[in-house]
Design an enzyme around this catalytic site. Sequence first.
Site, short mmCIF file in Angstrom:
data_model
loop_
_atom_site.label_atom_id
_atom_site.label_comp_id
_atom_site.label_asym_id
_atom_site.label_seq_id
_atom_site.Cartn_x
_atom_site.Cartn_y
_atom_site.Cartn_z
N GLY A 100 -0.28 4.61 0.23
CA GLY A 100 -1.00 5.79 0.68
C GLY A 100 -1.83 6.41 -0.43
O GLY A 100 -2.58 5.73 -1.12
N SER A 101 -1.67 7.71 -0.59
CA SER A 101 -2.49 8.45 -1.57
C SER A 101 -2.14 8.10 -3.01
O SER A 101 -2.88 8.48 -3.93
CB SER A 101 -2.32 9.95 -1.34
OG SER A 101 -0.96 10.33 -1.52
N ARG A 102 -1.03 7.38 -3.22
CA ARG A 102 -0.66 7.01 -4.59
C ARG A 102 -1.41 5.77 -5.07
O ARG A 102 -1.71 5.65 -6.26
CB ARG A 102 0.85 6.77 -4.69
CG ARG A 102 1.68 8.05 -4.62
CD ARG A 102 3.14 7.74 -4.82
NE ARG A 102 3.71 7.04 -3.67
CZ ARG A 102 4.80 6.28 -3.72
NH1 ARG A 102 5.43 6.10 -4.87
NH2 ARG A 102 5.26 5.70 -2.64
N GLY A 103 -1.70 4.84 -4.18
CA GLY A 103 -2.43 3.65 -4.59
C GLY A 103 -1.83 2.39 -4.02
O GLY A 103 -1.25 2.38 -2.93
N ASP A 127 -6.06 -0.47 7.66
CA ASP A 127 -6.86 -1.56 8.22
C ASP A 127 -8.18 -1.71 7.46
O ASP A 127 -8.62 -2.83 7.20
CB ASP A 127 -7.15 -1.29 9.70
CG ASP A 127 -5.89 -1.20 10.53
OD1 ASP A 127 -4.90 -1.88 10.19
OD2 ASP A 127 -5.88 -0.44 11.52
N THR A 162 0.84 -1.19 0.00
CA THR A 162 0.00 0.00 0.00
C THR A 162 0.88 1.25 0.00
O THR A 162 1.86 1.32 0.74
CB THR A 162 -0.95 0.01 1.21
OG1 THR A 162 -0.19 -0.04 2.43
CG2 THR A 162 -1.88 -1.20 1.16
N ASP A 177 -8.22 12.41 8.45
CA ASP A 177 -7.63 11.53 9.46
C ASP A 177 -7.32 10.19 8.80
O ASP A 177 -8.23 9.46 8.42
CB ASP A 177 -8.60 11.33 10.64
CG ASP A 177 -8.00 10.49 11.76
OD1 ASP A 177 -6.83 10.05 11.64
OD2 ASP A 177 -8.71 10.26 12.77
N GLY A 223 -11.30 9.37 13.55
CA GLY A 223 -11.31 8.14 14.33
C GLY A 223 -11.31 6.92 13.44
O GLY A 223 -11.77 6.96 12.29
#
Length: 308
Positions: free
Chosen positions: A223-226, A253, A221, A247, A289
């Site tokens: 993050g924001s890239r894919g 998860d 993974t 957040d 959260g």
Amino acid sequence: MSSKISILGSINLDSTYHVDKIPLPGETIHVNKKTFAAGGKGANQAVAAKRSGATVSFIGAVGNDAAGKYMLNELEKEKINLSNVQIKDTAQTGTATVLLDENGQNSILVYAGANGLIDSSQINKAEDTIANSDYIIAQFETPISAIISAFTIAKKHGVTTILNPAPATTIDNKLLKVTNIIVPNETESAAITGINVTDEESMQRTARYFREKGVKVTIITLGSRGVYYSSPTENRFISAYKVNAVDTTGAGDTFIGAMTSVLTTDLLNISAAIDYGQQASSITVQGIGAQPSIPTKEKIKQVYRMSD
């Protein structure tokens, strides 16, 4: 037909401190707001899988305290099977302290508490539950010895094992030999393999590293890239959905739980399952959260109705 998933993992009560920025060493800053939410990587993944339609059983532990009672109540509301969750009198319920900055990025301190007391004896008592599952998922907020025991039982019964190696630590090769699918983020991947994830070539080298140690499928993974994934028949990068994150707690998860809930046991729909997981996590990061922000299958379909 929904997937049957066992999750060996952590149950934590999260305290989130909302700050303008993450403090530097020696720096004192003001906290703008403090919030509480149900969390723990294992519990988050269980909730994500359940809300996407899977049948979920949990193997874990809480302390005999108010936090433990609260967490069990929250998981019971989700109709997750808790028959293999033990209440420990000698430890407190696990906690996570989250520092959340104004850009939605976080730093997290985890106290294992009762999560650290899960042992092979408890795992052996859960053998029937594991054997009747399609998948078992584990992370590193519980003892690695317990994970090896659980995955060994799973392999004996033909159950697919999914390892989320977070927080990153040295991995025993015995664990990798009984892992079918590994799902690290780019930081965790580099910490485990020594290969910095910078481009597709480094991702391919990472997948080869894990494959040589017995892991059939690698999912990284980003993050924001894919997400990048590598199976014996395919290597592919799947772009993330662009949203305004407030957040990021629980995003990874949510991805794992939601993805596994729709993944077929032959793994032939892995690309579509990864895409669905990214849809789910893109919604999670838009709320505050971990568990309160995890979407249901209906919510995901509503937001991404054109993808049905």
